[in-house]
Design a protein around this motif. Structure first.
Motif, PDB file in Angstrom:
ATOM      1  N   SER A  32      24.705  -6.408  -3.688  1.00 19.78           N
ATOM      2  CA  SER A  32      24.715  -6.109  -5.113  1.00 19.78           C
ATOM      3  C   SER A  32      24.545  -7.460  -5.796  1.00 19.78           C
ATOM      4  CB  SER A  32      26.042  -5.465  -5.519  1.00 19.78           C
ATOM      5  OG  SER A  32      26.081  -5.328  -6.929  1.00 19.78           O
ATOM      6  N   VAL A  33      23.375  -7.692  -6.400  1.00 20.94           N
ATOM      7  CA  VAL A  33      23.022  -9.014  -6.914  1.00 20.94           C
ATOM      8  C   VAL A  33      23.204  -9.070  -8.425  1.00 20.94           C
ATOM      9  CG1 VAL A  33      21.199 -10.759  -7.080  1.00 20.94           C
ATOM     10  CG2 VAL A  33      21.357  -9.297  -5.045  1.00 20.94           C
ATOM     11  N   SER A  34      23.973 -10.049  -8.877  1.00 25.21           N
ATOM     12  CA  SER A  34      24.134 -10.332 -10.306  1.00 25.21           C
ATOM     13  C   SER A  34      23.424 -11.640 -10.586  1.00 25.21           C
ATOM     14  CB  SER A  34      25.617 -10.454 -10.663  1.00 25.21           C
ATOM     15  OG  SER A  34      26.282  -9.236 -10.381  1.00 25.21           O
ATOM     16  N   VAL A  35      22.620 -11.677 -11.647  1.00 26.45           N
ATOM     17  CA  VAL A  35      21.775 -12.834 -11.934  1.00 26.45           C
ATOM     18  C   VAL A  35      22.176 -13.494 -13.247  1.00 26.45           C
ATOM     19  CG1 VAL A  35      19.405 -13.592 -12.374  1.00 26.45           C
ATOM     20  CG2 VAL A  35      19.841 -11.790 -10.707  1.00 26.45           C
ATOM     21  N   ALA A  36      22.189 -14.830 -13.233  1.00 19.50           N
ATOM     22  CA  ALA A  36      22.380 -15.627 -14.447  1.00 19.50           C
ATOM     23  C   ALA A  36      21.327 -16.728 -14.434  1.00 19.50           C
ATOM     24  CB  ALA A  36      23.783 -16.217 -14.490  1.00 19.50           C
ATOM     25  N   HIS A  37      20.993 -17.200 -15.623  1.00 18.89           N
ATOM     26  CA  HIS A  37      19.957 -18.222 -15.727  1.00 18.89           C
ATOM     27  C   HIS A  37      20.479 -19.537 -16.270  1.00 18.89           C
ATOM     28  CE1 HIS A  37      17.073 -15.188 -14.607  1.00 18.89           C
ATOM     29  NE2 HIS A  37      17.511 -14.411 -15.572  1.00 18.89           N
ATOM     30  N   ASP A  38      21.814 -19.671 -16.382  1.00 19.18           N
ATOM     31  CA  ASP A  38      22.426 -20.939 -16.778  1.00 19.18           C
ATOM     32  C   ASP A  38      23.848 -21.004 -16.210  1.00 19.18           C
ATOM     33  OD1 ASP A  38      24.296 -19.683 -18.682  1.00 19.18           O
ATOM     34  OD2 ASP A  38      22.584 -19.493 -20.025  1.00 19.18           O
ATOM     35  N   VAL A  39      24.426 -22.185 -16.241  1.00 24.49           N
ATOM     36  CA  VAL A  39      25.738 -22.412 -15.632  1.00 24.49           C
ATOM     37  C   VAL A  39      26.829 -21.589 -16.327  1.00 24.49           C
ATOM     38  CG1 VAL A  39      27.527 -24.154 -15.219  1.00 24.49           C
ATOM     39  CG2 VAL A  39      25.129 -24.692 -14.736  1.00 24.49           C
ATOM     40  N   LYS A  40      26.821 -21.569 -17.657  1.00 22.10           N
ATOM     41  CA  LYS A  40      27.856 -20.853 -18.410  1.00 22.10           C
ATOM     42  C   LYS A  40      27.885 -19.369 -18.051  1.00 22.10           C
ATOM     43  CE  LYS A  40      29.252 -19.710 -23.105  1.00 22.10           C
ATOM     44  NZ  LYS A  40      28.871 -19.727 -24.516  1.00 22.10           N
ATOM     45  N   ASN A  41      26.723 -18.722 -18.073  1.00 21.07           N
ATOM     46  CA  ASN A  41      26.673 -17.295 -17.740  1.00 21.07           C
ATOM     47  C   ASN A  41      26.939 -17.056 -16.256  1.00 21.07           C
ATOM     48  OD1 ASN A  41      26.180 -16.234 -20.338  1.00 21.07           O
ATOM     49  ND2 ASN A  41      24.040 -16.851 -20.190  1.00 21.07           N
ATOM     50  N   GLY A  42      26.538 -17.994 -15.414  1.00 22.34           N
ATOM     51  CA  GLY A  42      26.840 -17.884 -13.990  1.00 22.34           C
ATOM     52  C   GLY A  42      28.333 -17.883 -13.733  1.00 22.34           C
ATOM     53  N   LEU A  43      29.041 -18.774 -14.413  1.00 20.00           N
ATOM     54  CA  LEU A  43      30.497 -18.845 -14.263  1.00 20.00           C
ATOM     55  C   LEU A  43      31.158 -17.576 -14.809  1.00 20.00           C
ATOM     56  CD1 LEU A  43      32.928 -20.439 -13.321  1.00 20.00           C
ATOM     57  CD2 LEU A  43      32.940 -21.595 -15.536  1.00 20.00           C
ATOM     58  N   ALA A  44      30.689 -17.102 -15.965  1.00 17.78           N
ATOM     59  CA  ALA A  44      31.246 -15.879 -16.553  1.00 17.78           C
ATOM     60  C   ALA A  44      31.053 -14.688 -15.602  1.00 17.78           C
ATOM     61  CB  ALA A  44      30.600 -15.596 -17.908  1.00 17.78           C
ATOM     62  N   LEU A  45      29.868 -14.581 -15.012  1.00 22.97           N
ATOM     63  CA  LEU A  45      29.606 -13.499 -14.046  1.00 22.97           C
ATOM     64  C   LEU A  45      30.501 -13.639 -12.815  1.00 22.97           C
ATOM     65  CD1 LEU A  45      25.751 -12.881 -13.884  1.00 22.97           C
ATOM     66  CD2 LEU A  45      27.525 -11.175 -14.245  1.00 22.97           C
ATOM     67  N   ALA A  46      30.665 -14.864 -12.336  1.00 22.03           N
ATOM     68  CA  ALA A  46      31.502 -15.101 -11.151  1.00 22.03           C
ATOM     69  C   ALA A  46      32.936 -14.658 -11.398  1.00 22.03           C
ATOM     70  CB  ALA A  46      31.457 -16.570 -10.760  1.00 22.03           C
ATOM     71  N   GLU A  47      33.451 -14.940 -12.580  1.00 19.44           N
ATOM     72  CA  GLU A  47      34.818 -14.527 -12.907  1.00 19.44           C
ATOM     73  C   GLU A  47      34.927 -13.013 -12.970  1.00 19.44           C
ATOM     74  OE1 GLU A  47      35.404 -16.767 -16.508  1.00 19.44           O
ATOM     75  OE2 GLU A  47      36.102 -18.532 -15.400  1.00 19.44           O
ATOM     76  N   GLN A  48      33.853 -12.357 -13.383  1.00 18.96           N
ATOM     77  CA  GLN A  48      33.839 -10.901 -13.521  1.00 18.96           C
ATOM     78  C   GLN A  48      33.670 -10.195 -12.177  1.00 18.96           C
ATOM     79  OE1 GLN A  48      30.812  -9.588 -16.249  1.00 18.96           O
ATOM     80  NE2 GLN A  48      30.933  -7.484 -15.554  1.00 18.96           N
ATOM     81  N   ILE A  49      32.718 -10.637 -11.356  1.00 23.28           N
ATOM     82  CA  ILE A  49      32.391  -9.886 -10.129  1.00 23.28           C
ATOM     83  C   ILE A  49      33.051 -10.438  -8.868  1.00 23.28           C
ATOM     84  CG2 ILE A  49      30.171  -9.127 -11.052  1.00 23.28           C
ATOM     85  CD1 ILE A  49      28.857 -11.178  -9.101  1.00 23.28           C
ATOM     86  N   GLU A  50      33.571 -11.669  -8.923  1.00 27.11           N
ATOM     87  CA  GLU A  50      34.196 -12.313  -7.758  1.00 27.11           C
ATOM     88  C   GLU A  50      33.288 -12.216  -6.528  1.00 27.11           C
ATOM     89  OE1 GLU A  50      38.085 -10.613  -7.328  1.00 27.11           O
ATOM     90  OE2 GLU A  50      38.681 -11.229  -9.337  1.00 27.11           O
ATOM     91  N   PRO A  51      32.150 -12.926  -6.555  1.00 21.55           N
ATOM     92  CA  PRO A  51      31.164 -12.789  -5.475  1.00 21.55           C
ATOM     93  C   PRO A  51      31.642 -13.360  -4.143  1.00 21.55           C
ATOM     94  CG  PRO A  51      30.592 -14.639  -6.856  1.00 21.55           C
ATOM     95  CD  PRO A  51      31.761 -13.955  -7.524  1.00 21.55           C
ATOM     96  N   GLU A  52      31.224 -12.709  -3.076  1.00 23.40           N
ATOM     97  CA  GLU A  52      31.484 -13.237  -1.739  1.00 23.40           C
ATOM     98  C   GLU A  52      30.426 -14.267  -1.363  1.00 23.40           C
ATOM     99  OE1 GLU A  52      32.423  -9.222   0.377  1.00 23.40           O
ATOM    100  OE2 GLU A  52      31.952  -9.117  -1.758  1.00 23.40           O
ATOM    101  N   TYR A  53      29.239 -14.125  -1.976  1.00 25.09           N
ATOM    102  CA  TYR A  53      28.115 -15.020  -1.713  1.00 25.09           C
ATOM    103  C   TYR A  53      27.520 -15.491  -3.034  1.00 25.09           C
ATOM    104  CZ  TYR A  53      28.277 -13.097   3.009  1.00 25.09           C
ATOM    105  OH  TYR A  53      28.669 -12.709   4.262  1.00 25.09           O
ATOM    106  N   ALA A  54      26.926 -16.686  -2.994  1.00 19.80           N
ATOM    107  CA  ALA A  54      26.224 -17.201  -4.175  1.00 19.80           C
ATOM    108  C   ALA A  54      25.014 -18.008  -3.718  1.00 19.80           C
ATOM    109  CB  ALA A  54      27.154 -18.067  -5.014  1.00 19.80           C
ATOM    110  N   VAL A  55      23.939 -17.858  -4.459  1.00 12.51           N
ATOM    111  CA  VAL A  55      22.725 -18.645  -4.250  1.00 12.51           C
ATOM    112  C   VAL A  55      22.492 -19.364  -5.576  1.00 12.51           C
ATOM    113  CG1 VAL A  55      20.269 -18.597  -3.708  1.00 12.51           C
ATOM    114  CG2 VAL A  55      21.826 -16.977  -2.587  1.00 12.51           C
TER     115      VAL A  55
END
Length: 180
Positions: A32-55
């Motif tokens: 299940s892939v969540s995409v962000a195009h900048d650091v701020k939104n990437g961090l916000a998504l990470a806090e929301q979805i708690e990813p096991e993996y990140a690219v």
């Protein structure tokens, strides 16, 4: 497998086309892939979805993906992170690994290479050692990257340390590094 049961993966890159293609390929492989195009939104998504993996891309616009790697590891040090870059250097590879990334791949990395990196945490002692020394241009690129890292990515401070005009350093950094 329902979307809630799928493994969460965070993809952060400013290249919209690359993200779209990679997202589709990784979803076909069960993420299940969540995409962000900048650091701020990437961090916000990470806090929301708690990813096991990140690219994570190394250079996200004018921001450093290294900052995001550090923040992701501080949120959950079990997150498996692969750093992607079109601007590979020894200095940034070392920093990415020290900050918690598991692998460092150069673009354009294909989905199979990324999958291998995500699932392979073992070191490989069979990696070939180059017989040829780095070229002068590549050594310059590596040195610029090292000095830039020493100054926390601050181009003005790095330029002063190098006794170089800031715009000259920016031009050199904007060029793709030579291969060898």
């Amino acid at each position: 497998m329902t979307k809630q049961n799928q493994v969460q993966l965070l993809l952060v890159d400013d290249d919209l086309t690359y993200c779209s293609v990679l997202k589709s390929a990784l979803e076909k492989r069960g993420f299940s892939v969540s995409v962000a195009h900048d650091v701020k939104n990437g961090l916000a998504l990470a806090e929301q979805i708690e990813p096991e993996y990140a690219v994570i891309d190394l250079r996200i616009g004018h921001e450093s993906g290294l900052e995001l790697v550090q923040k992701l590891i501080s949120l959950d040090d079990n997150t498996q992170i692969v750093m992607l870059t079109g601007f590979a250097s020894i200095a940034t590879a070392v920093e990415a690994i020290k900050l918690g990334a598991k692998h460092y791949l150069t673009k354009p990395a294909n989905p199979n290479e990324i999958m291998n990196a995500l699932h392979n945490n073992a070191a490989d002692s069979s990696v070939a050692i180059s017989e040829n020394p780095l070229s002068v241009k590549r050594l310059e690129w590596e040195h610029l990257q090292k000095v830039l890292m020493e100054h926390d990515g601050n181009i003005s401070a790095a330029a002063r340390a190098l006794n170089m005009h800031r715009r000259t350093l920016q031009r050199k950094l904007d060029k793709r590094p030579v291969k060898e």
